[in-house]
Design a protein around this motif. Structure first.
Motif, PDB file in Angstrom:
ATOM      1  N   ASP A 164      14.668  -3.375  -0.042  1.00  0.00           N
ATOM      2  CA  ASP A 164      14.692  -1.915  -0.051  1.00  0.00           C
ATOM      3  C   ASP A 164      15.677  -1.381  -1.080  1.00  0.00           C
ATOM      4  OD1 ASP A 164      12.728  -1.512   1.867  1.00  0.00           O
ATOM      5  OD2 ASP A 164      14.139  -1.552   3.540  1.00  0.00           O
ATOM      6  N   VAL A 165      16.790  -2.075  -1.286  1.00  0.00           N
ATOM      7  CA  VAL A 165      17.765  -1.655  -2.294  1.00  0.00           C
ATOM      8  C   VAL A 165      17.122  -1.661  -3.681  1.00  0.00           C
ATOM      9  CG1 VAL A 165      19.886  -2.341  -3.503  1.00  0.00           C
ATOM     10  CG2 VAL A 165      19.807  -2.342  -1.001  1.00  0.00           C
ATOM     11  N   VAL A 166      16.366  -2.710  -3.981  1.00  0.00           N
ATOM     12  CA  VAL A 166      15.725  -2.811  -5.297  1.00  0.00           C
ATOM     13  C   VAL A 166      14.590  -1.809  -5.434  1.00  0.00           C
ATOM     14  CG1 VAL A 166      14.423  -4.340  -6.824  1.00  0.00           C
ATOM     15  CG2 VAL A 166      16.373  -5.231  -5.542  1.00  0.00           C
ATOM     16  N   ALA A 167      13.820  -1.611  -4.365  1.00  0.00           N
ATOM     17  CA  ALA A 167      12.648  -0.734  -4.424  1.00  0.00           C
ATOM     18  C   ALA A 167      13.011   0.745  -4.432  1.00  0.00           C
ATOM     19  CB  ALA A 167      11.728  -1.033  -3.242  1.00  0.00           C
ATOM     20  N   GLU A 168      14.228   1.084  -4.012  1.00  0.00           N
ATOM     21  CA  GLU A 168      14.593   2.486  -3.793  1.00  0.00           C
ATOM     22  C   GLU A 168      14.399   3.398  -5.007  1.00  0.00           C
ATOM     23  OE1 GLU A 168      17.302   5.951  -3.547  1.00  0.00           O
ATOM     24  OE2 GLU A 168      17.662   4.155  -4.755  1.00  0.00           O
ATOM     25  N   PRO A 169      14.729   2.983  -6.246  1.00  0.00           N
ATOM     26  CA  PRO A 169      14.470   3.889  -7.377  1.00  0.00           C
ATOM     27  C   PRO A 169      12.991   4.238  -7.550  1.00  0.00           C
ATOM     28  CG  PRO A 169      16.014   2.164  -8.002  1.00  0.00           C
ATOM     29  CD  PRO A 169      15.469   1.775  -6.669  1.00  0.00           C
ATOM     30  N   GLY A 203       8.387   8.566  -6.058  1.00  0.00           N
ATOM     31  CA  GLY A 203       7.134   8.847  -5.371  1.00  0.00           C
ATOM     32  C   GLY A 203       6.184   7.682  -5.269  1.00  0.00           C
ATOM     33  N   VAL A 204       6.630   6.472  -5.662  1.00  0.00           N
ATOM     34  CA  VAL A 204       5.774   5.289  -5.541  1.00  0.00           C
ATOM     35  C   VAL A 204       5.670   4.906  -4.062  1.00  0.00           C
ATOM     36  CG1 VAL A 204       5.516   2.848  -6.176  1.00  0.00           C
ATOM     37  CG2 VAL A 204       6.437   4.501  -7.839  1.00  0.00           C
ATOM     38  N   ALA A 205       4.465   4.571  -3.634  1.00  0.00           N
ATOM     39  CA  ALA A 205       4.233   4.197  -2.239  1.00  0.00           C
ATOM     40  C   ALA A 205       5.102   3.002  -1.855  1.00  0.00           C
ATOM     41  CB  ALA A 205       2.764   3.874  -2.014  1.00  0.00           C
ATOM     42  N   ARG A 206       5.515   2.957  -0.601  1.00  0.00           N
ATOM     43  CA  ARG A 206       6.459   1.934  -0.148  1.00  0.00           C
ATOM     44  C   ARG A 206       5.926   0.524  -0.403  1.00  0.00           C
ATOM     45  NH1 ARG A 206       8.200  -0.805   4.699  1.00  0.00           N
ATOM     46  NH2 ARG A 206      10.484  -0.889   4.767  1.00  0.00           N
ATOM     47  N   GLU A 207       4.658   0.291  -0.095  1.00  0.00           N
ATOM     48  CA  GLU A 207       4.104  -1.055  -0.253  1.00  0.00           C
ATOM     49  C   GLU A 207       4.127  -1.489  -1.713  1.00  0.00           C
ATOM     50  OE1 GLU A 207       0.021  -3.592   0.748  1.00  0.00           O
ATOM     51  OE2 GLU A 207       0.211  -1.509   1.380  1.00  0.00           O
ATOM     52  N   GLU A 208       3.706  -0.585  -2.623  1.00  0.00           N
ATOM     53  CA  GLU A 208       3.704  -0.925  -4.041  1.00  0.00           C
ATOM     54  C   GLU A 208       5.128  -1.143  -4.547  1.00  0.00           C
ATOM     55  OE1 GLU A 208       2.646   0.964  -8.435  1.00  0.00           O
ATOM     56  OE2 GLU A 208       1.827   1.925  -6.631  1.00  0.00           O
TER      57      GLU A 208
END
Length: 245
Positions: A123-128, A133-138
């Motif tokens: 989640d830390v890496v995906a947060e930006p 607005g990128v979907a959580r799964e992507e």
């Protein structure tokens, strides 16, 4: 003022002009400690400008000013906003402008990972990406691919980085900074705590960013890494306000 560049046909993404910075030590009689003065350079697409010079000369302070963490005493730092193509003076200190340029124009890999407590590495890496607005799964799929590339064990993806070693934290930090497509990327000794294999991975990632037109401003004390990625070295000693001391 004319600035040298390896890409003279491209408009600059960042221009620093006449920048000065000092610190006031309020607990020591308001002593003023000058750091840099008359800093002037431009950063163009596809070049990696490395800030050179001895320790304490002001390299990290320049990166922090470019990211808006430090206020300027004088001068300007103009950044091209990909939203409208205009150059905006980040050094003017408008907090909304600073946050907007961080969101759209400038990514930053610092020396130390600062993450929300208890948030997983993934989640830390995906947060930006999530903020964009990128979907959580992507976002998590892309973050996972980046972490795998940096040889972080899949078993660690769901753990908070606070439990990681220094090198593992830095790989999370690098993954987060490299995941987006910001046109400007700031790197503050990104490979300092990495082993040789992961340093090579990061060198490859930097070259890919440059090939894609990203403009990189960085500090690299690791000489082989600096030699592998630098397109130009800017000696900050020439801007040091302490050089006469």
């Amino acid at each position: 003022m004319t600035f040298p560049s390896l890409n003279p046909d491209h408009q600059p993404l960042l221009v620093a002009d006449g920048v000065a910075k000092s610190f006031t030590m309020h607990l020591r009689g308001s002593i003023r400690l000058p750091v840099v003065e008359n800093v002037a350079f431009a950063l163009h697409p596809g070049e990696c400008v490395v800030l050179g010079g001895p320790s304490g000369v002001g390299k990290s302070s320049i990166l922090r000013m470019v990211y808006g963490n430090y206020a300027l005493d004088r001068g300007s730092i103009r950044v091209r906003d990909p939203q409208d193509g205009a150059m905006h003076d980040l050094g003017a200190g408008d907090p909304r402008l600073v946050l907007g340029l961080r969101e759209r124009a400038i990514a930053y890999v610092s020396q130390f990972l600062r993450a929300v407590p208890r948030a997983s590495a993934l989640d830390v890496v995906a947060e930006p990406l999530r903020r964009r607005g990128v979907a959580r799964e992507e976002a998590q799929e892309r973050a996972s691919a980046m972490l795998r590339r940096l040889n972080l064990s899949h078993d660690m993806f769901d753990l908070p980085p606070a439990t990681f070693s220094g090198g593992e934290k830095q790989r999370v930090n690098i993954a987060r900074g490299f995941l987006t497509d910001h046109p400007i990327l700031l790197l503050d000794e990104p490979t300092a705590s990495l082993d040789a294999a992961n340093r090579d991975v990061v060198v490859g990632m930097i070259r890919e960013k440059l090939d894609a037109g990203t403009a990189i401003l960085g500090i690299f004390h690791d000489e082989p890494v600096r030699a592998a990625v630098a397109t130009r070295i800017l000696d900050i000693s020439s801007f040091s306000a302490r050089k006469a001391a």
